[in-house]
Design an enzyme around this catalytic site. Structure first.
Site, mmCIF file in Angstrom:
data_model
loop_
_atom_site.group_PDB
_atom_site.id
_atom_site.type_symbol
_atom_site.label_atom_id
_atom_site.label_comp_id
_atom_site.label_asym_id
_atom_site.label_seq_id
_atom_site.Cartn_x
_atom_site.Cartn_y
_atom_site.Cartn_z
ATOM 1 N N ARG A 32 -15.474 -9.745 -25.452
ATOM 2 C CA ARG A 32 -16.716 -10.338 -24.944
ATOM 3 C C ARG A 32 -17.660 -9.256 -24.428
ATOM 4 N NH1 ARG A 32 -17.900 -12.290 -19.890
ATOM 5 N NH2 ARG A 32 -15.716 -12.584 -19.324
ATOM 6 N N ASP A 157 -39.764 -11.694 -32.522
ATOM 7 C CA ASP A 157 -38.791 -12.224 -33.469
ATOM 8 C C ASP A 157 -39.248 -11.739 -34.841
ATOM 9 O OD1 ASP A 157 -37.302 -13.656 -35.311
ATOM 10 O OD2 ASP A 157 -37.377 -15.548 -34.203
ATOM 11 N N LYS A 182 -29.857 -14.545 -41.238
ATOM 12 C CA LYS A 182 -30.794 -14.592 -42.351
ATOM 13 C C LYS A 182 -30.703 -13.330 -43.215
ATOM 14 C CE LYS A 182 -32.146 -18.407 -40.217
ATOM 15 N NZ LYS A 182 -31.596 -18.424 -38.866
#
Length: 367
Positions: A32, A157, A182
């Site tokens: 983590r 973004d 993507k």
């Protein structure tokens, strides 16, 4: 770098563990926090973006939320362009407001002016370019310069652009975010997000991400690394195919509007040409139809798959008002230039003439 598929790491003694916990040795403690497979792909993305550090997370939304929570406190304000991904709108309007973070929206063309006129008002300026789904273009350097002049952190973004077509950090943007699901991944088989920036800013982002827990699985990091190996050659084909389709479709009277920054008719084409090396594989079309006809058009496609997401090798088609921007009010949709007849096309790497014939055949179905 091997796939280090583990949750924890073994130490020889307590001092060695303490050195890793305190960050003195650079060792890994718990996945983590960090993982060798993930670190490898983070270094590659930093090299692509030209940043000091990158953090890879389990989704694009995990990247956005970790960055914002790591940087913006309750009572502070965010300035955002009004043309952004629907999920980001919902995060801003439904989650951030609960914690006292106000988000003000402004037209993409007014970002620079609003920043200039609002010295010390905003902690963060958030924007997309090209925007989702109507491919508006924001002048990256002008926004970055205005943000720096007013002491505002800038965050973009850059998913639609990819680091092959544009590198916002080199134009002055502080934080660069991608939905790595993507183009970076490229095969529609992982969910991932990235955030890149200076070591100073990224220290805050990493601290928040560690506590929020949007951890990237090591095997997914391996798949992301695999995708990056072919990113450049894939983007060349995405760029070519999308431009080819945009130029052909712009001439079809059954299509009211084609949104693609590579077209000379695009209102921001000159800006795109200045800051992009390629115009990307995304385009949107607005049909001369209603929602029922638009749905029939998408349902009639055969090569273009009826699916959300984007950036994979296969071509996809979706209707934003039914998917990415579902639940957003009519006024906000109009400001984003999204209509019921808007279709978002993620253009893959198939034979371009086949893709064109698929679109034309679907147009024939609706008349």
């Amino acid at each position: 770098v091997p796939i280090v598929q583990t949750s924890t790491f073994v130490f020889e003694n307590q001092q060695q563990m303490l050195d890793s916990v305190q960050g003195k040795s650079g060792g890994h403690v718990y996945t983590r926090w960090s993982n060798p497979t993930t670190k490898n792909v983070e270094e590659k993305i930093s090299a692509l973006e030209g940043t000091e550090d990158t953090h890879v997370l389990a989704s694009g939304m995990a990247a956005i939320s970790s960055a914002i929570i790591g940087i913006v406190k309750g009572g502070e304000r965010i300035l955002s362009s009004d043309s952004i991904y629907g999920g980001t709108v919902h995060l801003f309007d439904k989650i951030l407001m609960q914690y006292g973070i106000q988000v003000d929206y402004v037209d993409t063309d007014e970002l620079v002016n609003r920043l200039t006129d609002s010295r010390d008002t905003y902690k963060l300026c958030f924007f997309e370019t090209p925007t989702n789904p109507t491919l508006k273009i924001v002048d990256i350097k002008k926004v970055a310069d205005a943000a720096h002049a007013t002491g505002t952190i800038s965050m973009i973004d850059s998913t639609f652009g990819s680091p092959i077509n544009q590198r916002p950090h080199l134009l002055g943007v502080d934080l660069v975010m991608h939905s790595a699901t993507k183009y970076l991944g490229g095969h529609s088989d992982i969910i991932a997000g990235t955030i890149s920036g200076s070591n100073e800013l990224m220290a805050n982002v990493r601290s928040a991400a560690k506590l929020l827990g949007g951890t990237m699985d090591p095997f997914a990091s391996f798949l992301l690394d695999r995708g990056i190996k072919t990113l450049s050659v894939r983007m060349d084909r995405h760029n070519f195919n999308a431009k080819y389709l945009a130029e052909k479709l712009e001439k079809d009277s059954r299509i009211r509007k084609v949104h693609y920054p590579g077209l000379t008719s695009h209102p921001h084409h000159d800006i795109a040409r200045k800051q992009m090396d390629g115009y990307g594989g995304m385009l949107s079309i607005e049909l001369e139809s209603n929602l029922a006809g638009t749905s029939k058009f998408v349902d009639s496609l055969e090569i273009f798959l009826n699916a959300v997401s984007l950036g994979g090798v296969e071509s996809l088609a979706s209707i934003p008002v039914l998917t990415t921007h579902y639940g957003i009010g009519e006024k906000a949709l109009r400001e984003m230039d999204i209509a019921e007849s808007t279709v978002r096309l993620s253009v893959g790497i198939e034979e371009p003439s086949d893709l064109l014939q698929d679109l034309l055949a679907a147009l024939d179905v609706i008349g």
